[in-house]
Design an enzyme around this catalytic site. Structure first.
Site, short mmCIF file in Angstrom:
data_model
loop_
_atom_site.label_atom_id
_atom_site.label_comp_id
_atom_site.label_asym_id
_atom_site.label_seq_id
_atom_site.Cartn_x
_atom_site.Cartn_y
_atom_site.Cartn_z
N ASP A 168 -1.72 -13.33 0.27
CA ASP A 168 -0.57 -12.75 -0.41
C ASP A 168 0.48 -13.84 -0.59
O ASP A 168 0.56 -14.77 0.22
CB ASP A 168 -0.02 -11.62 0.47
CG ASP A 168 0.93 -10.68 -0.26
OD1 ASP A 168 1.79 -11.18 -1.01
OD2 ASP A 168 0.82 -9.46 -0.08
N ARG A 191 -9.23 0.30 -6.55
CA ARG A 191 -8.31 -0.75 -6.96
C ARG A 191 -8.99 -2.11 -6.98
O ARG A 191 -10.11 -2.25 -7.49
CB ARG A 191 -7.05 -0.72 -6.05
CG ARG A 191 -6.24 0.57 -6.24
CD ARG A 191 -5.16 0.77 -5.19
NE ARG A 191 -4.11 -0.24 -5.29
CZ ARG A 191 -3.04 -0.14 -6.07
NH1 ARG A 191 -2.88 0.92 -6.85
NH2 ARG A 191 -2.13 -1.08 -6.07
N TYR A 229 4.16 -7.89 8.51
CA TYR A 229 3.16 -8.03 7.46
C TYR A 229 3.06 -9.50 7.03
O TYR A 229 1.96 -10.04 6.90
CB TYR A 229 3.50 -7.15 6.26
CG TYR A 229 2.59 -7.38 5.08
CD1 TYR A 229 1.32 -6.79 5.04
CD2 TYR A 229 2.98 -8.19 4.02
CE1 TYR A 229 0.47 -7.01 3.98
CE2 TYR A 229 2.13 -8.42 2.95
CZ TYR A 229 0.87 -7.82 2.93
OH TYR A 229 0.03 -8.05 1.87
#
Length: 259
Positions: free
Chosen positions: A140, A14, A153
């Protein structure tokens, strides 16, 4: 003169694999880390070795095992004789709904997303400083905007974002430290995926067509990005962004703007 060397964690597939290919094409020799994806890692290394023999080192490690972190840096420097770049791409992801979250989940998520990048950076810093090297951390959108059901997370990625900024202060001027925050790049298809793209959609299972359409509707550029676009941002921060440190580059089609 020896070529520059980069260590890329979670590089078997990926986005991590694309980062490896992009840096290799840009002239880096590579230490390629993986945890479980041995077949994919061996295939990638063979591909890169065909292009330039002697340019890769495969490093297997569970980033949750603390002793393996300085060992990875030592193996890389021992093999190539130098280290110019560290890309903290590997990432763990699992939902942790409040009421069901456990200390074990906390330990696992923080180990891969925050603790390992920090201690890899600490071990790498003296070597990076010799050549004016750089670190890129993969963060993120959820480091800055919480996602329901994934508090741990989000907290771990927020810790990595703050580590990026704090390390930029501590390691400058010899070492630059920046981050890349991908948006909708690859729809998740694998609950064991090791890069942030799998977590960027808030699910470990493939989203429905309606889910995809809803997410893209909140993206100003109205499309998914590509692994190549993320990898190019990493390469730019490492090679060309000489006056950037402590920054987060959002490769997200404008998603951060739309909420």
């Amino acid at each position: 003169m020896s070529r520059p060397v980069a260590l890329v964690t979670g590089s078997a597939k990926r986005i991590g694999a694309q980062i490896a290919r992009t840096l290799h094409a840009a002239g880096y020799d590579l230490a390629l880390h993986y945890r479980h994806s041995r077949a994919e890692m061996e295939a990638l290394a063979a591909e890169l070795e065909t292009a330039r023999p002697g340019s890769t080192l495969i490093v297997q490690a569970d980033l949750g095992e603390f002793d393996r972190l300085p060992e990875m840096i030592a193996r890389t420097v021992g093999h190539f004789g130098r280290l110019d770049a560290l890309v903290n791409n590997a990432s763990g992801f699992t939902p942790t709904p409040i009421g069901q979250a456990t200390p074990q989940q906390w330990d696992t998520l923080f180990a891969s997303n925050a603790r390992a990048p920090l201690f890899l950076a600490q071990a790498a810093a003296p070597h990076l400083a010799v050549h004016g090297g750089a670190i890129v951390n993969m963060v993120d959108i959820y480091a800055e905007r919480p996602l329901a059901g994934h508090t741990m997370y989000c907290m771990a990625k927020a810790a990595l974002l703050m580590a990026t900024r704090s390390l930029a202060l501590e390691l400058g001027p010899q070492v630059r430290v920046n981050a890349v925050a991908p948006g909708a790049i690859l729809w998740p298809h694998d609950a064991t995926a090791e890069d942030p793209a799998a977590a960027a959609h808030g699910s470990q299972t493939p989203p429905t067509t309606a889910d995809q359409a809803e997410k893209l509707a909140r993206t100003p550029l109205q499309r998914t990005g590509t692994p190549a676009e993320v990898a190019e941002a990493v390469r730019w921060l490492l090679q060309d962004a000489g006056y950037c440190t402590g920054q987060v580059v959002h490769v997200d089609g404008g998603r951060m703007l739309a909420g």
